[in-house]
Design a protein around this motif. Sequence first.
Motif, PDB file in Angstrom:
ATOM      1  N   GLN A 225       0.817  -1.211   0.000  1.00 49.27           N
ATOM      2  CA  GLN A 225       0.000   0.000   0.000  1.00 49.27           C
ATOM      3  C   GLN A 225       0.853   1.266   0.000  1.00 49.27           C
ATOM      4  O   GLN A 225       0.393   2.324  -0.436  1.00 49.27           O
ATOM      5  CB  GLN A 225      -0.928  -0.015   1.207  1.00 49.27           C
ATOM      6  CG  GLN A 225      -1.964  -1.131   1.150  1.00 49.27           C
ATOM      7  CD  GLN A 225      -2.944  -1.096   2.302  1.00 49.27           C
ATOM      8  OE1 GLN A 225      -3.647  -0.121   2.505  1.00 49.27           O
ATOM      9  NE2 GLN A 225      -2.974  -2.168   3.078  1.00 49.27           N
TER      10      GLN A 225
ATOM     11  N   THR B   2      -0.114   1.360  -6.648  1.00 49.59           N
ATOM     12  CA  THR B   2      -1.433   1.977  -6.788  1.00 49.59           C
ATOM     13  C   THR B   2      -2.517   1.045  -6.255  1.00 49.59           C
ATOM     14  O   THR B   2      -2.278  -0.157  -6.070  1.00 49.59           O
ATOM     15  CB  THR B   2      -1.721   2.306  -8.258  1.00 49.59           C
ATOM     16  OG1 THR B   2      -1.648   1.100  -9.031  1.00 49.59           O
ATOM     17  CG2 THR B   2      -0.720   3.320  -8.794  1.00 49.59           C
ATOM     18  N   ARG B   3      -3.707   1.603  -6.071  1.00 44.75           N
ATOM     19  CA  ARG B   3      -4.777   0.846  -5.415  1.00 44.75           C
ATOM     20  C   ARG B   3      -5.157  -0.405  -6.185  1.00 44.75           C
ATOM     21  O   ARG B   3      -5.356  -1.472  -5.610  1.00 44.75           O
ATOM     22  CB  ARG B   3      -6.004   1.739  -5.224  1.00 44.75           C
ATOM     23  CG  ARG B   3      -7.160   1.033  -4.515  1.00 44.75           C
ATOM     24  CD  ARG B   3      -8.314   1.971  -4.260  1.00 44.75           C
ATOM     25  NE  ARG B   3      -7.931   3.064  -3.385  1.00 44.75           N
ATOM     26  CZ  ARG B   3      -8.755   4.036  -3.014  1.00 44.75           C
ATOM     27  NH1 ARG B   3     -10.010   4.043  -3.462  1.00 44.75           N
ATOM     28  NH2 ARG B   3      -8.334   4.994  -2.195  1.00 44.75           N
ATOM     29  N   ARG B   4      -5.281  -0.299  -7.521  1.00 43.65           N
ATOM     30  CA  ARG B   4      -5.722  -1.478  -8.270  1.00 43.65           C
ATOM     31  C   ARG B   4      -4.654  -2.567  -8.282  1.00 43.65           C
ATOM     32  O   ARG B   4      -4.990  -3.764  -8.281  1.00 43.65           O
ATOM     33  CB  ARG B   4      -6.129  -1.103  -9.690  1.00 43.65           C
ATOM     34  CG  ARG B   4      -5.039  -0.571 -10.603  1.00 43.65           C
ATOM     35  CD  ARG B   4      -5.586  -0.471 -12.011  1.00 43.65           C
ATOM     36  NE  ARG B   4      -4.702   0.248 -12.914  1.00 43.65           N
ATOM     37  CZ  ARG B   4      -4.868   0.271 -14.225  1.00 43.65           C
ATOM     38  NH1 ARG B   4      -5.909  -0.346 -14.760  1.00 43.65           N
ATOM     39  NH2 ARG B   4      -4.034   0.933 -14.999  1.00 43.65           N
TER      40      ARG B   4
ATOM     41  N   VAL C  87      -2.501  -3.061  -5.751  1.00 45.14           N
ATOM     42  CA  VAL C  87      -2.582  -3.619  -4.396  1.00 45.14           C
ATOM     43  C   VAL C  87      -3.749  -4.598  -4.303  1.00 45.14           C
ATOM     44  O   VAL C  87      -3.624  -5.693  -3.731  1.00 45.14           O
ATOM     45  CB  VAL C  87      -2.731  -2.496  -3.354  1.00 45.14           C
ATOM     46  CG1 VAL C  87      -3.034  -3.085  -1.977  1.00 45.14           C
ATOM     47  CG2 VAL C  87      -1.466  -1.656  -3.289  1.00 45.14           C
ATOM     48  N   THR C  88      -4.894  -4.216  -4.860  1.00 45.73           N
ATOM     49  CA  THR C  88      -6.068  -5.099  -4.835  1.00 45.73           C
ATOM     50  C   THR C  88      -5.757  -6.427  -5.513  1.00 45.73           C
ATOM     51  O   THR C  88      -6.104  -7.504  -4.996  1.00 45.73           O
ATOM     52  CB  THR C  88      -7.258  -4.422  -5.530  1.00 45.73           C
ATOM     53  OG1 THR C  88      -7.555  -3.190  -4.860  1.00 45.73           O
ATOM     54  CG2 THR C  88      -8.485  -5.316  -5.496  1.00 45.73           C
TER      55      THR C  88
END
Length: 321
Positions: A290, A294-296, A298-299
């Motif tokens: 994190q 980036t968020r995607r 990490v997801t």
Amino acid sequence: MFDAPFEGLGFFAMTATAIFLEAAPFLLLGSFLAALIECFVPPERMQRLFPKRAVPGVLAGLFAGLFLPVCECGIVPIVRRMLQKGVPPASAMTYMLAAPIVNPVVMASTYTAFQGDWFMMAARTAMGAVTALGMGLALSRLSAQDILLDPAGHGPACACGCGHDHGPTGATGAGTGDAPACAPVTARARITAVISHTAGEFLDMGGMLILGSLFAAAFKTLTPSTLLTLFETDPLLSIMAMMLLAILLSLCSEADAFVAASFTTFPASAKLAFLALGPMLDIKLAIMFQAVFTRRVVTALLIVPPVMVFVLSYALSLFGP
């Protein structure tokens, strides 16, 4: 489980000590190799090794783990620097997931922990490689800007440990660009840097190993036999339990095989799920992900590896030995 409290305490102490003493030499060796890479292999020099195309790139990232072995404890900063210096995402992300598993130190520790069981060593390596290749291909269409929170980054630290960016040649001295001057790199400075990095890595992850050894010993000492029987007889429950344990314990990949091997009553598929998932996802890695990606991305890193490891482990429980 034990008739006398002191008998149980003695078993706990003996088990925890045995796990730690067996694993510590491999953790030290892994820390030393990581220090050598940190001090002598600047990430920007790696990009010449990795093809631009997706399939050759992920294969190069996979095999890089054999020659640039790093445990998961220090892999994220290295991969961030690789991406910032132009290494293709397919190679860098495959390397990030594969290097903590597909490397000689981890193979040797797994072989030793399971008393010469070639199947456990090969199956762990294969499960890690398949998962890493899948993630590398899935992210191959992204650029460094799509993956990193800070694509520009900063200059790499030099081998002398001063933290300056001396450019591609490592030149030092005043008036040689924007980087501050520092003393020429000497053999003594390099040796000191390696020793310092090795000690820091070993002490940091040694604490995690002690915690893991204590937890495994406590589990073996305190868990009721009826609960153990439930895990032993249900592959689905045992795999999920060991995957959760791998995430929570956050063990170093050079030492986790000794903890997994101590769960002697669990099926091989569950122990392999522990060994394959831990180096790719645990609490410390989730925090580092994190902070870097980036968020995607990490997801994807939080979802895809556990799903792939679960599917592979459960398939092994159905069709394997």
